[in-house]
Design a protein around this motif. Structure first.
Motif, short mmCIF file in Angstrom:
data_model
loop_
_atom_site.label_atom_id
_atom_site.label_comp_id
_atom_site.label_asym_id
_atom_site.label_seq_id
_atom_site.Cartn_x
_atom_site.Cartn_y
_atom_site.Cartn_z
N TRP A 1 -0.55 -3.10 -2.88
CA TRP A 1 0.85 -3.49 -3.23
C TRP A 1 0.90 -4.29 -4.49
CZ3 TRP A 1 3.43 -7.92 -0.19
CH2 TRP A 1 4.80 -8.01 -0.49
N VAL A 2 -0.06 -5.64 -4.52
CA VAL A 2 0.20 -6.40 -5.31
C VAL A 2 -1.14 -6.42 -6.32
CG1 VAL A 2 0.11 -9.03 -6.05
CG2 VAL A 2 1.39 -8.12 -4.05
N ASN A 3 -0.94 -6.01 -7.75
CA ASN A 3 -1.98 -6.00 -8.73
C ASN A 3 -2.75 -7.33 -8.74
OD1 ASN A 3 -3.60 -5.63 -10.75
ND2 ASN A 3 -2.10 -4.33 -12.25
N PRO A 4 -3.94 -7.56 -8.19
CA PRO A 4 -4.66 -8.66 -8.72
C PRO A 4 -5.03 -9.08 -10.08
CG PRO A 4 -6.02 -7.06 -7.60
CD PRO A 4 -4.93 -6.52 -7.87
N GLN A 5 -4.97 -8.20 -10.90
CA GLN A 5 -5.52 -8.50 -12.06
C GLN A 5 -7.04 -8.78 -12.58
OE1 GLN A 5 -3.38 -7.98 -14.65
NE2 GLN A 5 -1.52 -7.74 -13.21
N THR A 6 -7.90 -8.11 -11.39
CA THR A 6 -9.16 -8.22 -11.66
C THR A 6 -9.96 -7.18 -12.37
OG1 THR A 6 -9.34 -7.16 -9.52
CG2 THR A 6 -9.33 -9.37 -9.54
N GLU A 7 -10.93 -6.93 -13.05
CA GLU A 7 -11.45 -6.01 -13.71
C GLU A 7 -12.13 -5.02 -12.66
OE1 GLU A 7 -14.47 -7.33 -16.55
OE2 GLU A 7 -13.08 -8.54 -17.55
N GLU A 8 -12.44 -5.50 -11.73
CA GLU A 8 -13.13 -4.40 -10.44
C GLU A 8 -12.23 -4.46 -9.47
OE1 GLU A 8 -15.74 -2.59 -11.29
OE2 GLU A 8 -15.93 -3.25 -13.12
N PRO A 9 -12.25 -3.34 -8.60
CA PRO A 9 -11.51 -3.26 -7.54
C PRO A 9 -12.06 -4.70 -6.44
CG PRO A 9 -12.43 -1.34 -7.87
CD PRO A 9 -13.09 -2.01 -8.77
N ASN A 10 -10.77 -5.51 -6.04
CA ASN A 10 -11.08 -6.47 -5.23
C ASN A 10 -9.94 -7.15 -4.44
OD1 ASN A 10 -11.87 -8.77 -4.04
ND2 ASN A 10 -12.38 -10.01 -5.83
N PHE A 11 -9.44 -6.63 -3.25
CA PHE A 11 -8.48 -7.01 -2.25
C PHE A 11 -8.62 -8.42 -1.92
CE2 PHE A 11 -7.93 -2.38 -0.91
CZ PHE A 11 -7.51 -2.00 -1.91
N HIS A 12 -10.01 -9.02 -1.97
CA HIS A 12 -10.64 -10.35 -1.37
C HIS A 12 -10.37 -11.28 -2.17
CE1 HIS A 12 -11.69 -8.22 2.40
NE2 HIS A 12 -12.16 -7.14 1.50
N THR A 13 -9.24 -11.42 -2.76
CA THR A 13 -8.84 -12.68 -3.65
C THR A 13 -7.56 -12.94 -3.64
OG1 THR A 13 -9.04 -13.08 -6.24
CG2 THR A 13 -8.25 -10.92 -5.69
N PRO A 14 -7.29 -14.44 -4.02
CA PRO A 14 -5.98 -14.91 -3.65
C PRO A 14 -4.64 -14.00 -4.46
CG PRO A 14 -7.54 -16.58 -4.11
CD PRO A 14 -8.36 -15.29 -4.35
N SER A 15 -5.07 -13.45 -5.50
CA SER A 15 -3.84 -12.85 -6.47
C SER A 15 -3.58 -11.42 -6.00
CB SER A 15 -4.75 -12.57 -7.71
OG SER A 15 -5.72 -12.20 -8.01
N SER A 16 -4.25 -11.09 -4.79
CA SER A 16 -3.78 -9.76 -4.36
C SER A 16 -2.71 -9.85 -3.19
CB SER A 16 -5.09 -8.89 -3.79
OG SER A 16 -5.44 -9.49 -2.49
N PHE A 17 -2.35 -10.90 -3.05
CA PHE A 17 -1.39 -11.11 -1.79
C PHE A 17 0.04 -11.38 -2.38
CE2 PHE A 17 -5.27 -12.17 0.02
CZ PHE A 17 -5.31 -12.07 1.54
N GLY A 18 0.87 -10.91 -1.43
CA GLY A 18 2.30 -11.04 -1.60
C GLY A 18 2.90 -11.76 -0.26
N VAL A 19 4.17 -11.50 -0.17
CA VAL A 19 4.76 -12.58 1.03
C VAL A 19 5.87 -11.41 1.97
CG1 VAL A 19 6.41 -14.32 1.62
CG2 VAL A 19 4.89 -14.63 -0.18
N LEU A 20 5.46 -11.53 3.32
CA LEU A 20 6.59 -10.86 4.35
C LEU A 20 7.45 -12.10 4.72
CD1 LEU A 20 4.12 -8.99 6.45
CD2 LEU A 20 5.21 -8.17 4.21
N LYS A 21 8.74 -11.79 4.06
CA LYS A 21 9.82 -12.84 4.66
C LYS A 21 10.84 -12.36 5.73
CE LYS A 21 13.38 -15.52 2.19
NZ LYS A 21 14.27 -15.74 0.94
N PHE A 22 10.53 -12.86 6.66
CA PHE A 22 11.51 -12.67 7.86
C PHE A 22 13.02 -12.96 7.49
CE2 PHE A 22 8.29 -12.89 11.86
CZ PHE A 22 7.34 -11.86 11.08
N VAL A 23 13.96 -11.91 7.65
CA VAL A 23 15.22 -12.20 7.45
C VAL A 23 16.24 -11.88 8.29
CG1 VAL A 23 15.10 -11.91 4.66
CG2 VAL A 23 15.50 -10.18 6.38
#
Length: 211
Positions: A189-211
């Motif tokens: 969902w979120v492009n972490p802007q890493t050279e290699e595939p990596n989900f395990h990095t802070p930049s790959s997260f977004g926010v689920l917001k309860f409304v």
């Protein structure tokens, strides 16, 4: 951070069947904003939905894919890790110390674990069985993974705070190679802007917001 709004529904208005076709799902926003920054292959459509009640977070992946690959060698983490799957990561904050991972294949087998920075994984940890319910269904040209997680467990792990959960939403798609093995395309969902595939990095997260 990218944000997905999770709409509220009344208690007992949604039951988990795996098919993801309950009437209540029409109240959910449909997230289709997925990318594979490290691969030129065309991405089949993915629809993610989430809803919540006073007691549970509900999630629903519909993955449009007519050629699902599942490694059926056994039910170990290795087999799940070598299969098509969807993934949800939850963190308390950007330190990732710790964060919690749910990886679910189309059958649905669950690989759940707690992790710390630098891909320090503890596979002996499991989400409390009474707090999670996951089912799946294979259609002709797609598969659905549908589940619920208790809000009590999300609060217990300090993940649900002020009506938000910092979340990574991912997909692994395995393609057969000319030599017969399968290799993954990593989708996020979120492009972490890493050279290699990596989900395990802070930049790959977004926010689920309860409304």
């Amino acid at each position: 951070m990218k944000t997905y709004n999770v709409n509220q529904i009344t208690k007992n208005s949604l039951s988990i069947t795996g098919k993801g076709n309950a009437k209540a799902w029409v109240k959910a926003e449909v997230l289709t904003d997925f990318v594979s920054p490290w691969d030129d292959k065309k991405i089949d459509k993915i629809e993610f939905r989430a809803l919540y009640t006073t007691e549970h977070l509900f999630f629903n992946f519909k993955v449009f894919d007519a050629e699902i690959y599942v490694d059926s060698t056994d039910d170990t983490h290795n087999s799940i890790n070598n299969s098509d799957r969807v993934e949800l990561f939850f963190r308390a904050d950007k330190s990732l110390n710790p964060y919690y991972c749910l990886e679910i294949d189309p059958t649905p087998r669950i690989m759940d674990f707690i992790a710390k920075p630098n891909k320090n994984f503890d596979f002996n940890w499991n989400w409390p069985a009474e707090a999670i319910n996951v089912k799946s269904f294979k259609h002709d040209n797609s598969f659905t993974v549908e589940g619920s997680i208790s809000l009590a467990s999300l609060k217990q792990f300090n993940l649900l705070k002020d009506g938000t959960i910092e979340t990574g939403i991912y997909r692994a798609k395995y393609h057969k190679q000319t030599h017969g093995s399968y290799e993954p395309t990593w989708i996020t969902w979120v492009n972490p802007q890493t050279e290699e595939p990596n989900f395990h990095t802070p930049s790959s997260f977004g926010v689920l917001k309860f409304v």
